[in-house]
Design a protein around this motif. Structure first.
Motif, mmCIF file in Angstrom:
data_model
loop_
_atom_site.group_PDB
_atom_site.id
_atom_site.type_symbol
_atom_site.label_atom_id
_atom_site.label_comp_id
_atom_site.label_asym_id
_atom_site.label_seq_id
_atom_site.Cartn_x
_atom_site.Cartn_y
_atom_site.Cartn_z
ATOM 1 N N VAL A 85 0.818 -1.205 0.000
ATOM 2 C CA VAL A 85 0.000 0.000 0.000
ATOM 3 C C VAL A 85 0.860 1.266 0.000
ATOM 4 N N PHE A 86 2.086 1.180 0.522
ATOM 5 C CA PHE A 86 2.987 2.321 0.538
ATOM 6 C C PHE A 86 4.027 2.260 -0.578
ATOM 7 N N GLY A 87 3.802 1.418 -1.571
ATOM 8 C CA GLY A 87 4.741 1.299 -2.676
ATOM 9 C C GLY A 87 6.091 0.801 -2.187
ATOM 10 N N LEU A 88 7.155 1.389 -2.686
ATOM 11 C CA LEU A 88 8.496 0.983 -2.270
ATOM 12 C C LEU A 88 8.925 1.676 -0.982
ATOM 13 N N GLY A 89 8.029 2.459 -0.383
ATOM 14 C CA GLY A 89 8.350 3.161 0.857
ATOM 15 C C GLY A 89 8.400 2.259 2.066
ATOM 16 N N SER A 90 7.906 1.043 1.949
ATOM 17 C CA SER A 90 7.926 0.105 3.068
ATOM 18 C C SER A 90 8.234 -1.287 2.554
ATOM 19 N N ARG A 91 9.127 -1.986 3.246
ATOM 20 C CA ARG A 91 9.474 -3.350 2.838
ATOM 21 C C ARG A 91 8.828 -4.381 3.748
ATOM 22 N N THR A 92 8.064 -3.947 4.722
ATOM 23 C CA THR A 92 7.453 -4.865 5.680
ATOM 24 C C THR A 92 5.958 -4.966 5.428
ATOM 25 N N PRO A 93 5.324 -6.048 5.907
ATOM 26 C CA PRO A 93 3.870 -6.150 5.775
ATOM 27 C C PRO A 93 3.194 -5.075 6.632
ATOM 28 N N ILE A 94 2.062 -4.588 6.178
ATOM 29 C CA ILE A 94 1.331 -3.528 6.869
ATOM 30 C C ILE A 94 -0.006 -4.076 7.366
ATOM 31 N N ALA A 95 -0.378 -3.711 8.582
ATOM 32 C CA ALA A 95 -1.674 -4.109 9.136
ATOM 33 C C ALA A 95 -2.367 -2.884 9.715
ATOM 34 N N VAL A 96 -3.661 -2.778 9.469
ATOM 35 C CA VAL A 96 -4.492 -1.750 10.092
ATOM 36 C C VAL A 96 -5.367 -2.476 11.098
ATOM 37 N N THR A 97 -5.293 -2.060 12.349
ATOM 38 C CA THR A 97 -6.017 -2.736 13.420
ATOM 39 C C THR A 97 -7.009 -1.779 14.056
ATOM 40 N N VAL A 98 -8.240 -2.249 14.235
ATOM 41 C CA VAL A 98 -9.283 -1.477 14.908
ATOM 42 C C VAL A 98 -9.728 -2.289 16.117
ATOM 43 N N LEU A 99 -9.662 -1.666 17.290
ATOM 44 C CA LEU A 99 -10.013 -2.337 18.546
ATOM 45 C C LEU A 99 -11.226 -1.648 19.152
ATOM 46 N N VAL A 100 -12.227 -2.436 19.533
ATOM 47 C CA VAL A 100 -13.457 -1.899 20.104
ATOM 48 C C VAL A 100 -13.613 -2.464 21.511
ATOM 49 N N LYS A 101 -13.825 -1.567 22.468
ATOM 50 C CA LYS A 101 -14.016 -1.996 23.841
ATOM 51 C C LYS A 101 -15.379 -1.503 24.300
ATOM 52 N N LYS A 102 -16.291 -2.443 24.604
ATOM 53 C CA LYS A 102 -17.620 -2.072 25.066
ATOM 54 C C LYS A 102 -17.562 -1.737 26.543
ATOM 55 N N SER A 103 -18.331 -0.724 26.916
ATOM 56 C CA SER A 103 -18.356 -0.339 28.331
ATOM 57 C C SER A 103 -19.069 -1.406 29.144
ATOM 58 N N GLU A 104 -18.611 -1.592 30.341
ATOM 59 C CA GLU A 104 -19.224 -2.590 31.234
ATOM 60 C C GLU A 104 -20.288 -1.884 32.074
ATOM 61 N N GLU A 105 -21.538 -2.025 31.656
ATOM 62 C CA GLU A 105 -22.650 -1.356 32.350
ATOM 63 C C GLU A 105 -23.371 -2.306 33.261
#
Length: 72
Positions: A52-72
């Motif tokens: 995704v970054f072309g030749l600007g990165s030689r490593t694998p890239i991951a996008v991580t989204v973390l969701v934490k639900k409130s404890e009600e």
């Protein structure tokens, strides 16, 4: 919370504790593994294709989204 990182933590043995902690702390985890590891070869390299970054990165890239639900 969301972050972009090196994707090696997804399957590396050294990161078992990190993955377990994420699983324990968050209700939902979404990981978009964009791959792009330039250090592979052969068939695996064909699967990895570009980065995704072309030749600007030689490593694998991951996008991580973390969701934490409130404890009600």
């Amino acid at each position: 919370m969301a972050f972009v990182s090196n994707g090696s933590w997804l399957d590396g043995n050294a990161q078992d504790g990190f993955r377990k902690t994420l699983e324990k702390e968050f209700s939902k985890i979404y990981v978009f593994n964009l791959r792009g590891n330039c250090r592979t070869s052969g068939e695996l390299r064909k699967k990895e294709a570009g980065n995704v970054f072309g030749l600007g990165s030689r490593t694998p890239i991951a996008v991580t989204v973390l969701v934490k639900k409130s404890e009600e």
